[in-house]
Design a protein around this motif. Structure first.
Motif, PDB file in Angstrom:
ATOM      1  N   HIS A 291     -15.606 -51.653  21.667  1.00 21.51           N
ATOM      2  CA  HIS A 291     -14.829 -50.843  22.607  1.00 21.51           C
ATOM      3  C   HIS A 291     -15.717 -50.071  23.553  1.00 21.51           C
ATOM      4  O   HIS A 291     -15.248 -49.347  24.413  1.00 21.51           O
ATOM      5  CB  HIS A 291     -13.894 -49.925  21.835  1.00 21.51           C
ATOM      6  CG  HIS A 291     -13.095 -50.707  20.855  1.00 21.51           C
ATOM      7  ND1 HIS A 291     -12.129 -51.592  21.261  1.00 21.51           N
ATOM      8  CD2 HIS A 291     -13.200 -50.847  19.520  1.00 21.51           C
ATOM      9  CE1 HIS A 291     -11.651 -52.213  20.198  1.00 21.51           C
ATOM     10  NE2 HIS A 291     -12.288 -51.787  19.134  1.00 21.51           N
TER      11      HIS A 291
ATOM     12  N   GLU B  54      -5.056 -54.301  23.260  1.00 25.82           N
ATOM     13  CA  GLU B  54      -6.209 -53.595  23.826  1.00 25.82           C
ATOM     14  C   GLU B  54      -5.993 -53.461  25.324  1.00 25.82           C
ATOM     15  O   GLU B  54      -6.327 -54.350  26.096  1.00 25.82           O
ATOM     16  CB  GLU B  54      -7.481 -54.392  23.520  1.00 25.82           C
ATOM     17  CG  GLU B  54      -8.730 -53.565  23.515  1.00 25.82           C
ATOM     18  CD  GLU B  54      -8.618 -52.345  22.628  1.00 25.82           C
ATOM     19  OE1 GLU B  54      -8.851 -51.245  23.163  1.00 25.82           O
ATOM     20  OE2 GLU B  54      -8.294 -52.455  21.436  1.00 25.82           O
ATOM     21  N   ARG B  55      -5.392 -52.343  25.718  1.00 20.72           N
ATOM     22  CA  ARG B  55      -4.992 -52.197  27.110  1.00 20.72           C
ATOM     23  C   ARG B  55      -6.164 -52.178  28.076  1.00 20.72           C
ATOM     24  O   ARG B  55      -6.019 -52.493  29.247  1.00 20.72           O
ATOM     25  CB  ARG B  55      -4.203 -50.888  27.289  1.00 20.72           C
ATOM     26  CG  ARG B  55      -2.901 -50.869  26.521  1.00 20.72           C
ATOM     27  CD  ARG B  55      -1.858 -51.677  27.274  1.00 20.72           C
ATOM     28  NE  ARG B  55      -0.694 -51.965  26.440  1.00 20.72           N
ATOM     29  CZ  ARG B  55       0.270 -51.077  26.184  1.00 20.72           C
ATOM     30  NH1 ARG B  55       0.208 -49.876  26.701  1.00 20.72           N
ATOM     31  NH2 ARG B  55       1.281 -51.415  25.429  1.00 20.72           N
ATOM     32  N   SER B  56      -7.355 -51.780  27.580  1.00 24.84           N
ATOM     33  CA  SER B  56      -8.484 -51.584  28.484  1.00 24.84           C
ATOM     34  C   SER B  56      -8.791 -52.862  29.262  1.00 24.84           C
ATOM     35  O   SER B  56      -9.201 -52.807  30.416  1.00 24.84           O
ATOM     36  CB  SER B  56      -9.719 -51.130  27.713  1.00 24.84           C
ATOM     37  OG  SER B  56     -10.152 -52.159  26.856  1.00 24.84           O
ATOM     38  N   GLN B  57      -8.563 -54.010  28.622  1.00 29.26           N
ATOM     39  CA  GLN B  57      -8.870 -55.259  29.300  1.00 29.26           C
ATOM     40  C   GLN B  57      -7.934 -55.488  30.489  1.00 29.26           C
ATOM     41  O   GLN B  57      -8.358 -55.917  31.546  1.00 29.26           O
ATOM     42  CB  GLN B  57      -8.742 -56.407  28.307  1.00 29.26           C
ATOM     43  CG  GLN B  57      -9.773 -57.484  28.550  1.00 29.26           C
ATOM     44  CD  GLN B  57      -9.635 -58.638  27.576  1.00 29.26           C
ATOM     45  OE1 GLN B  57      -9.252 -58.456  26.434  1.00 29.26           O
ATOM     46  NE2 GLN B  57      -9.968 -59.825  28.020  1.00 29.26           N
TER      47      GLN B  57
END
Lengths: 293, 318
Positions: A291, B54-57
């Motif tokens: 992450h 995984e929203r960051s992607q």
């Protein structure tokens, strides 16, 4: 000592109920013969020979870098031996690797779970990987969750689980496909006393049901509770036998428990090891890991 | 401390039945020539779930669209009036899609490095699941995520004057999917050789950006770039240029890349995938269409097999 200790036969095969289905109905659960593994010039496992009887609870002990993990990886078909042979329930780990894989259950030292998925989803993947029949799948998953006392948190992501919960889930998962031999790599490492206790209770129940268990450990009191232990150092088996026998054999050197025997045989010198790739990845993961991208 | 072998409290908390149904002997997943549909399906689903959670992607894809398509597109577009008649934002649109595909597929692929050390992959490695199926699940997952991520810039297309039709979107998805398979396979081969991995930065700077910059995504291979607004090319010069195969719309300078950049661009498979995508979306191309099609659709199956071989090799060294 060294040579004589090799010769001790496997525990009484009648001790555990025969699980059947293997070529030799009454052969040992695990048979290792002159197994060698070299990495370049370095010899990690140097011609070890031992047997584990059916229904036996066997612990592999040894200092860091002694060859325990390499042995375990060869037995679980992850690593090909350089020479020698090994069988699990009569199946050769090289020639019948596929059969060996369905016969064994494995719990790794560091959790081998997808922590973005839920407990149930992790078990679903296992069911598919082992080709569990569709009609048995749902039941096997529910039983696994109940067995691990995780039914209430089945739909929570594994990321939120404690070390003990993860270990229980992995143990339940390793049992889902009906294995005959269970491999546990340092199963209680990193657990609190409660988690350790609980895991031990689960393992004890498996023993009572006749499961053959091979575990590696650094925890000598735990090893003392096993039927037999094998002590490995520098890639060789240096002692093998029931803990009480090993202690008795070293009583004249003042050994009163397995730890005394262990230190007597392997010396008191520190075994410093550089961090492995896995150690580095674990610490990377602990810092936030993937992450951080 | 000593451990009970069978203390009175042994059964506490372990009252449930064994997980395996009595008499169950798993025989491994059913497969045909190494393809076990159940395994492919579950591994594909796993990749999509991981992506969805995984929203960051997703936001990475949005931010690249804003940065490259809107800010660079209109910022640089203010100076460079046009490229071969297309606004700069239009010209980079396929490039931004390609950039999102590169990120999506390589992130999906590279995750096997930590998956192997601290994740699910070791569980997969001791299972009887055929490695080809595990690899295919991974590649199809990476390609599907690529289609989703590649569609983010596509959504902006109508606002920068690129008309989308059902067929152009379907064809674009086809190219993106094929490219996603290829790039995920490439990433898997790369990841299988990485011993350790502590951050995506090296992949981003060392792999994605060179592939992106050297694909003709942000500058044309050769041609006329519309420059200063008042400089118009007289009609007779346009005629002459047209006879040389160079079409000019509006005014500008003829550019040709230095030969060493040209060599790198022609050697980069992404150039052909991008060129095909640009042809589909803008009807503009700089490379032979036949080679575009061959590279885009012939390479993925070959790369998939090589990725499975790389996975097998990696597992033998676990």
């Amino acid at each position: 000592m060294t040579d004589a200790s090799h010769q001790r036969p496997a525990a009484d095969p009648a001790a555990g109920p025969s699980v059947g289905g293997a070529p030799e109905a009454n052969g040992p659960a695990i048979r290792v013969e002159k197994l060698v593994r070299r990495y370049g010039a370095e010899t990690a496992v140097d011609g070890i020979t031992f047997e584990v009887g059916r229904g036996e609870f066997f612990a592999l002990l040894g200092p860091n870098g002694a060859g325990k993990s390499t042995t375990l990886h060869m037995l679980t078909t992850l690593l090909a031996p350089t020479s020698g042979r090994a069988e699990v329930m009569g199946h050769d780990v090289v020639k019948a690797a596929a059969r060996v894989r369905t016969t064994l259950g494995m719990v790794f030292q560091n959790p081998a779970l997808d922590d973005r998925l839920t407990a149930r989803e992790n078990l679903e993947i296992h069911a598919a990987l082992y080709g569990l029949p569709r009609r048995e799948m749902r039941g096997a998953i529910e039983r696994g969750l109940a067995w691990a006392s995780l039914a209430e948190v089945a739909d929570r992501r594994v990321r939120s689980f404690s070390g003990g919960m993860k270990r229980r889930l992995e143990l339940a998962r390793a049992l889902m496909h009906g294995p005959q031999v269970l491999f546990l790599d340092e199963p209680t490492i990193g657990l609190d006393p409660q988690g350790r206790r609980n895991l031990w209770e689960h393992v004890t129940r498996l023993r009572e049901e006749g499961m053959t268990v091979l575990m590696t450990t650094h925890n000598l009191p735990e090893a003392e509770a096993c039927d037999r232990v094998g002590i490995i150092d520098h890639g060789k088996v240096i002692a093998i036998g029931a803990p009480s026998d090993l202690i008795a054999a070293h009583a004249d050197q003042g050994a009163t428990n397995l730890e005394d025997v262990f230190l007597e045989l392997t010396g008191r010198q520190l075994r410093d090891e550089f961090a492995t790739v896995r150690d580095r990845m674990v610490s990377f993961a602990q810092q936030g890991g993937e992450h951080t991208r | 401390m000593s451990v009970d072998r069978s203390g009175p409290n042994v059964a506490a908390g372990a009252g449930a039945d064994l997980p395996a149904p009595p008499g169950l002997r798993a025989s491994g997943p059913r497969s045909w020539a190494g393809i076990a549909p159940g395994v492919v399906w579950v591994m594909w689903k796993r990749e999509l779930k991981r992506y969805g959670r995984e929203r960051s992607q997703f936001f990475g894809g949005v931010s690249r669209t804003v940065l490259w398509l809107l800010i660079l597109g209109f910022g640089l577009g203010a100076a460079l009036r046009e490229i071969e008649g297309y606004s700069y934002a239009q010209y980079v649109l396929p490039g931004v899609i390609v950039l999102n595909v590169l990120f999506a597929s390589l992130q999906c692929a590279i995750s096997i490095v930590w998956d192997r050390e601290v994740g699910l992959l070791r569980e997969v490695m001791v299972s009887p699941a055929p490695i080809l199926s595990v690899t295919l699940g991974k590649l199809l997952g990476g390609a599907t995520i690529s289609v989703v991520q590649g569609s983010i810039p596509l959504l902006v297309a109508p606002f920068i004057g690129v008309a989308l039709t059902v067929s152009s979107v379907l064809m674009a998805w086809g190219v993106i999917f094929a490219m996603g398979i290829f790039m995920t396979a490439f990433g898997v081969i790369l990841a299988s050789r990485l011993k350790t991995f502590e951050g995506f930065g090296a992949i981003s700077n060392g792999v994605i950006q060179p592939l992106y910059f050297l694909s003709g995504s942000i500058f044309p291979l050769r041609g006329v770039i519309g420059g200063v607004g008042f400089l118009q090319i007289p009609e007779h010069i346009r005629q002459e240029l047209r006879q040389l195969g160079i079409y000019t719309i509006g005014g500008g300078w003829f550019v040709e890349l230095p030969i060493w950049i040209q060599i790198l661009v022609y050697a980069n498979p992404v150039s052909y995938q991008l060129d095909l995508l640009r042809y589909i979306l803008l009807r503009f191309q700089q490379l032979p269409l036949g080679i575009d099609l061959a590279v885009t659709f012939a390479l993925p199956p070959i790369a998939a097999v090589l990725a499975a071989v790389a996975m097998r090799r990696m597992m033998k060294q676990a």
